[in-house]
Design a protein around this motif. Sequence first.
Motif, PDB file in Angstrom:
ATOM      1  N   TRP A 168       0.835  -1.210   0.000  1.00 52.03           N
ATOM      2  CA  TRP A 168       0.000   0.000   0.000  1.00 52.03           C
ATOM      3  C   TRP A 168       0.868   1.258   0.000  1.00 52.03           C
ATOM      4  CZ3 TRP A 168      -0.438   4.137   3.330  1.00 52.03           C
ATOM      5  CH2 TRP A 168      -1.528   4.996   3.123  1.00 52.03           C
ATOM      6  N   GLN A 169       1.924   1.300   0.830  1.00 52.84           N
ATOM      7  CA  GLN A 169       2.808   2.463   0.872  1.00 52.84           C
ATOM      8  C   GLN A 169       3.506   2.665  -0.479  1.00 52.84           C
ATOM      9  OE1 GLN A 169       5.046   1.141   4.343  1.00 52.84           O
ATOM     10  NE2 GLN A 169       4.377   2.967   5.477  1.00 52.84           N
ATOM     11  N   LYS A 170       3.978   1.580  -1.061  1.00 54.52           N
ATOM     12  CA  LYS A 170       4.650   1.685  -2.354  1.00 54.52           C
ATOM     13  C   LYS A 170       3.689   2.177  -3.429  1.00 54.52           C
ATOM     14  CE  LYS A 170       7.828  -2.078  -1.167  1.00 54.52           C
ATOM     15  NZ  LYS A 170       8.247  -3.480  -1.468  1.00 54.52           N
ATOM     16  N   ASP A 171       2.442   1.723  -3.353  1.00 55.95           N
ATOM     17  CA  ASP A 171       1.444   2.149  -4.332  1.00 55.95           C
ATOM     18  C   ASP A 171       1.179   3.653  -4.251  1.00 55.95           C
ATOM     19  OD1 ASP A 171       1.179  -0.390  -5.341  1.00 55.95           O
ATOM     20  OD2 ASP A 171      -0.627  -0.874  -4.181  1.00 55.95           O
ATOM     21  N   LEU A 225      16.375   5.575  -3.705  1.00 54.28           N
ATOM     22  CA  LEU A 225      16.081   4.400  -2.880  1.00 54.28           C
ATOM     23  C   LEU A 225      15.283   4.857  -1.661  1.00 54.28           C
ATOM     24  CD1 LEU A 225      16.523   1.353  -2.598  1.00 54.28           C
ATOM     25  CD2 LEU A 225      18.656   1.850  -1.382  1.00 54.28           C
ATOM     26  N   ILE A 226      14.083   4.294  -1.479  1.00 56.04           N
ATOM     27  CA  ILE A 226      13.110   4.817  -0.524  1.00 56.04           C
ATOM     28  C   ILE A 226      12.893   3.866   0.643  1.00 56.04           C
ATOM     29  CG2 ILE A 226      10.741   5.640  -0.234  1.00 56.04           C
ATOM     30  CD1 ILE A 226      10.722   6.276  -3.227  1.00 56.04           C
ATOM     31  N   ASP A 227      12.845   4.455   1.847  1.00 53.67           N
ATOM     32  CA  ASP A 227      12.471   3.725   3.057  1.00 53.67           C
ATOM     33  C   ASP A 227      11.222   4.381   3.627  1.00 53.67           C
ATOM     34  OD1 ASP A 227      12.478   1.912   5.098  1.00 53.67           O
ATOM     35  OD2 ASP A 227      14.361   2.574   6.004  1.00 53.67           O
ATOM     36  N   PHE A 228      10.542   3.682   4.540  1.00 58.14           N
ATOM     37  CA  PHE A 228       9.330   4.200   5.181  1.00 58.14           C
ATOM     38  C   PHE A 228       9.464   4.118   6.700  1.00 58.14           C
ATOM     39  CE2 PHE A 228       8.005   2.721   1.004  1.00 58.14           C
ATOM     40  CZ  PHE A 228       7.176   3.742   0.552  1.00 58.14           C
ATOM     41  N   ASN A 229      10.625   4.462   7.227  1.00 53.47           N
ATOM     42  CA  ASN A 229      10.880   4.380   8.664  1.00 53.47           C
ATOM     43  C   ASN A 229      10.114   5.484   9.388  1.00 53.47           C
ATOM     44  OD1 ASN A 229      11.984   4.428  11.293  1.00 53.47           O
ATOM     45  ND2 ASN A 229      13.916   3.565  10.551  1.00 53.47           N
ATOM     46  N   SER A 230       9.099   5.113  10.157  1.00 50.90           N
ATOM     47  CA  SER A 230       8.232   6.097  10.803  1.00 50.90           C
ATOM     48  C   SER A 230       8.927   6.868  11.911  1.00 50.90           C
ATOM     49  CB  SER A 230       6.984   5.403  11.368  1.00 50.90           C
ATOM     50  OG  SER A 230       7.354   4.430  12.336  1.00 50.90           O
ATOM     51  N   GLY A 261       8.403   8.786   6.235  1.00 50.42           N
ATOM     52  CA  GLY A 261       7.962   8.258   7.519  1.00 50.42           C
ATOM     53  C   GLY A 261       6.533   8.559   7.885  1.00 50.42           C
ATOM     54  N   TRP A 262       5.861   9.402   7.085  1.00 54.23           N
ATOM     55  CA  TRP A 262       4.492   9.789   7.438  1.00 54.23           C
ATOM     56  C   TRP A 262       3.452   9.132   6.547  1.00 54.23           C
ATOM     57  CZ3 TRP A 262       6.218  15.555   7.054  1.00 54.23           C
ATOM     58  CH2 TRP A 262       7.093  15.837   8.113  1.00 54.23           C
ATOM     59  N   ILE A 263       3.870   8.202   5.705  1.00 51.93           N
ATOM     60  CA  ILE A 263       2.937   7.580   4.770  1.00 51.93           C
ATOM     61  C   ILE A 263       2.285   6.388   5.460  1.00 51.93           C
ATOM     62  CG2 ILE A 263       2.648   6.599   2.480  1.00 51.93           C
ATOM     63  CD1 ILE A 263       3.562   9.551   2.621  1.00 51.93           C
ATOM     64  N   ASN A 264       1.118   6.614   6.009  1.00 52.20           N
ATOM     65  CA  ASN A 264       0.371   5.539   6.657  1.00 52.20           C
ATOM     66  C   ASN A 264      -1.120   5.792   6.457  1.00 52.20           C
ATOM     67  OD1 ASN A 264      -0.709   7.160   9.022  1.00 52.20           O
ATOM     68  ND2 ASN A 264       1.510   7.415   9.339  1.00 52.20           N
ATOM     69  N   LYS A 265      -1.921   4.788   6.760  1.00 54.37           N
ATOM     70  CA  LYS A 265      -3.360   4.853   6.471  1.00 54.37           C
ATOM     71  C   LYS A 265      -4.120   5.797   7.398  1.00 54.37           C
ATOM     72  CE  LYS A 265      -3.626   0.331   4.245  1.00 54.37           C
ATOM     73  NZ  LYS A 265      -4.249  -1.018   4.212  1.00 54.37           N
ATOM     74  N   ASN A 304      -2.827  14.800   2.208  1.00 51.27           N
ATOM     75  CA  ASN A 304      -1.581  14.986   2.955  1.00 51.27           C
ATOM     76  C   ASN A 304      -0.504  14.017   2.468  1.00 51.27           C
ATOM     77  OD1 ASN A 304      -2.805  16.963   4.473  1.00 51.27           O
ATOM     78  ND2 ASN A 304      -3.350  15.581   6.142  1.00 51.27           N
ATOM     79  N   ILE A 305      -0.891  12.797   2.162  1.00 53.81           N
ATOM     80  CA  ILE A 305       0.056  11.827   1.619  1.00 53.81           C
ATOM     81  C   ILE A 305       0.597  12.324   0.279  1.00 53.81           C
ATOM     82  CG2 ILE A 305       0.244   9.504   0.655  1.00 53.81           C
ATOM     83  CD1 ILE A 305      -1.798   8.624   2.782  1.00 53.81           C
ATOM     84  N   ARG A 306      -0.309  12.815  -0.555  1.00 57.63           N
ATOM     85  CA  ARG A 306       0.108  13.353  -1.857  1.00 57.63           C
ATOM     86  C   ARG A 306       1.090  14.507  -1.664  1.00 57.63           C
ATOM     87  NH1 ARG A 306      -4.583  14.684  -3.603  1.00 57.63           N
ATOM     88  NH2 ARG A 306      -4.513  16.901  -3.024  1.00 57.63           N
TER      89      ARG A 306
END
Length: 565
Positions: free
Chosen positions: A105-108, A136-141, A167-171, A177-179
């Motif tokens: 979902w985050q990658k999408d 190169l992307i990480d999603f470390n909150s 780090g802020w990309i979550n449901k 805001n994600i955009r």
Amino acid sequence: MSPGNIDIEILPVAICFQPFDFNMSTEYHVCFAGANPTPEGLTQDESAARAAAENQRNGSLTIPIGTDQGPMVSIVEPQSLAVLMGKFWAPGRELRISFVAGTDWQKDQVKKFAPLWCKHANLSMKFVPNGECDILIDFNSSLGSWSNLGTDSGYVASQRKPSMNLGWINKDQKEENIRGVILHEFGHALGAVHEHESPFAQIPWNKEAVYKSLGGPPNNWDRQKVDNNMFTKYGLDKVKATKFDLQSIMLYHYPPEWTTNGKGTPYNNDLSEKDKSYIRFTYPPKRLDAGQFNTMELHPSNQPASVNQQSKFFWKQYPTAPRVPVGLTSLDVGHERNIRLTATATDITQENFTSNLNAWADTVLYGASLTYLEAGPGFEYLQTGTFSTTEVGKWQDHKSQNSKRITFAQPFQGEAPKVICWLTTVDMGKDKNWRIKSYVTDVDPKGFTAHIDSWDDTIMYQAAITWIAYPANQPNVASGTFSTDDIRPANKPQPENSATVKFAKKFEETPKLAMALSGFDYGCNRNLRLRLSTSGVTAEAVTWHLQSWGDSVMYRASAAYFAWV
């Protein structure tokens, strides 16, 4: 680059944190960045060299940097050319993007919103599962949201380290805001800096409020760290250019408590019209029949070299070898020896030519750059040539006034044509200030008088120019000159000088642009460091910059431009 250091702490990337208001009741997403910093393991010179090798236009593109916002702001003047250079990818580039972690979902979300930049930029994005990549992307909150700047991302990714963290990309976040976060961080990855770092931002910071907010959890910054990352800016006095864009995606929201007028800044989650225009300018849709050569394409500027040559391929193969007028656009030369530098185009064929930036004798050339025009089919209306002071006297005479009547190969019809000139060669003594100006007079349909002058006690052994002439009524073409004299007196030297010049007539579309130096006046007790660049071109105007760095003393500088569609 002649030596110089900045003794301040800067963050290695553009970083977003989550500061709170005074009552700890409201959370804000705010992004900070150091002044064009470089990643760990890469020096500023190496970063600049990589940027120049990736995209030759980086040498002539200026990243807007911070402004003097009054007595509450600490001022640091630029000490390095690398700080001023752009870090944009080559137009037409396919950027390979990969992930080190994250849910599908985050990658999408990234795949959905990041390519929105490509609607307005000559770039494409390819998402790859693994292997070699540019971003190169990480999603470390726990690490907020940040990105390396432009081409620095490629270096970091090559080390198999994240060049971006989201780090802020979550449901729990709203889609807008994600955009906004993804567009903002990819703006950094494409080379854009924060809008609040623009020379034209005038944010009235409430300094004590910012100290209090960032001094508490989760950041717990001390006052020095707040100063270094919030209030330490490069001083750009009396800059005149485009207005600050309050709607830019590169401007993060600041709470009203952080400003003395209580207004704060808005939440921006979409690309503004100026964002779209700027990214089109930095990644143009068309190949240019002009280009640049920078010695940093060959070696870092802390490794001086007298001979700098590189083969440049034209954007297309021409039926016959085109004419290639050139002009100097930057110099970084040691002051303890004479200033000797020449820019030439040699070995011109239908496909390519050799660009040359060479010094001689004991001159110490840290760096230089030139611009060139591919005057092939479509430029039949244009005439070009050269003039050297050695045509009218011996170099040993070091005459201060040099002129020659130039006769056109073919007379122009009707009114007198437009004529501009670019410096190509300088040879000056080290013990007196370096003063030179080139210009034309007495232009008529048959010719003009070219001038190369120095003044006062300057010792000018020789100098040369390229000249370009075209019909005054030629459609879709414009030219002109500009100078630091347009915005300040020569007895008030400063490192950053900029203004916006309007074309005589608005173009139907954004024109192509070639510009080069026509003169300068520098103190001889410090290295000669001078850079001509632009930070924006529209159908109506060009924003130019004449910059020095380190401890150089620029009293005056001037340049000429040629624009066409």
